[in-house]
Motif scaffolding. Structure first.
Motif, short mmCIF file in Angstrom:
data_model
loop_
_atom_site.label_atom_id
_atom_site.label_comp_id
_atom_site.label_asym_id
_atom_site.label_seq_id
_atom_site.Cartn_x
_atom_site.Cartn_y
_atom_site.Cartn_z
N GLU A 174 0.82 -1.21 0.00
CA GLU A 174 0.00 0.00 0.00
C GLU A 174 0.86 1.26 0.00
O GLU A 174 0.55 2.22 -0.72
CB GLU A 174 -0.94 -0.02 1.21
N LYS A 175 1.91 1.28 0.79
CA LYS A 175 2.77 2.46 0.83
C LYS A 175 3.45 2.69 -0.52
O LYS A 175 3.50 3.81 -1.03
CB LYS A 175 3.83 2.34 1.93
N ALA A 230 1.07 3.89 -3.16
CA ALA A 230 0.73 5.29 -2.96
C ALA A 230 1.88 6.21 -3.36
O ALA A 230 1.65 7.32 -3.88
CB ALA A 230 0.35 5.53 -1.50
N ASP A 231 3.12 5.76 -3.13
CA ASP A 231 4.28 6.62 -3.37
C ASP A 231 4.82 6.52 -4.80
O ASP A 231 5.47 7.46 -5.28
CB ASP A 231 5.42 6.24 -2.40
N PRO A 239 3.65 5.76 -8.63
CA PRO A 239 2.61 5.48 -9.63
C PRO A 239 3.02 4.42 -10.64
O PRO A 239 2.16 3.77 -11.23
CB PRO A 239 2.41 6.83 -10.32
N MET A 297 1.62 1.01 -9.71
CA MET A 297 0.20 0.93 -10.00
C MET A 297 -0.03 0.74 -11.50
O MET A 297 -0.90 -0.03 -11.92
CB MET A 297 -0.51 2.19 -9.53
N GLU A 348 -12.73 3.66 -6.62
CA GLU A 348 -13.19 4.91 -6.04
C GLU A 348 -14.11 5.66 -7.01
O GLU A 348 -14.98 6.40 -6.59
CB GLU A 348 -11.98 5.80 -5.68
#
Length: 227
Positions: free
Chosen positions: A133-134, A137-138, A140, A143, A162
């Motif tokens: 998760e970290k 988030a940090d 891209p 992802m 979302e």
């Protein structure tokens, strides 16, 4: 570039009879929310390409949920799971990885389904959730690499988006499936080149010490494995 390997170096994956044997055992002992063979393969795949090692005593409870009938059965099932686990990294090393996917009935006949595999992959990530998760988030780029897996997982309802997400059409779904081997190779390469930092590991250890056990809501899934 094509990599040539000697036959002796080719990964020792489970043959069809061994896959059938493990599949039958998992189905015979499955309850709602338990992983079947496709899910176990997804779980072990996430572990194989993840940031740090996950020991068998951590992932086996995600797969086995009751005592074995006898010692021979237990030894056999554990041996099959160990071989399946070992084969994933070996297949990735020689660009021979293939996901074990489910098969569901549609109006036009049987079709491959990534639902089980994605459920297992998600649970594999959850075993090291703090690091994943970290970094997601940090960075891209991670992802982006996971894009096809995320798209399939959202499409199958494994992950929630979302924003409103339009269902994949058949061509897009098949394209994401076809990209899974490349995604696994890229994620494996990512964590090898960008290992977890000491700060991330310290944060993970702190989280593990303070985290209370939580039971995820069961998910319903049906279908047959195919390779």
């Amino acid at each position: 570039m094509t990599t040539t390997t000697n036959k002796a170096d080719w990964p020792s994956s489970l043959d069809d009879s061994e896959l059938d044997e493990l599949d039958n055992y998992l189905r015979a002992h499955a309850q709602d929310g338990h992983l079947l063979l496709d899910g176990v393969h997804g779980l072990l795949s996430a572990i194989a390409v993840g940031p740090i090692r996950v020991l068998p005593e951590e992932w086996l409870p995600e797969v086995l949920h009751e005592p074995f009938a006898d010692e021979d059965e237990g030894n056999r099932v554990l041996a099959l799971l160990a071989k399946l686990n070992d084969s994933i990294s070996a297949e990735l090393d020689v660009d021979a990885y293939e996901p074990i996917l489910g098969e569901v009935e549609t109006e036009s006949g049987p079709a491959l389904s990534a639902a089980g595999w994605c459920e297992g992959f998600s649970r594999g990530i959850d075993l090291r959730a703090g690091l994943w998760e970290k970094r997601l988030a940090d960075d891209p780029s991670l992802m982006e690499v996971l894009g096809p897996v995320m798209a399939l997982a959202v499409d199958e309802g494994i992950l929630s988006a979302e924003t409103e997400f339009e269902k994949l059409n058949d061509e897009e779904y098949d394209d994401c499936l076809a990209q899974l081997p490349a995604v696994l190779a890229a994620v494996n390469h990512y964590w090898s080149g960008n290992p977890a930092t000491e700060a991330e590991l310290d944060a993970l250890n702190h989280t593990n010490q303070s985290k209370q056990e939580q039971t995820p809501p069961p998910r319903h899934r049906s279908g047959h494995w195919v390779h």
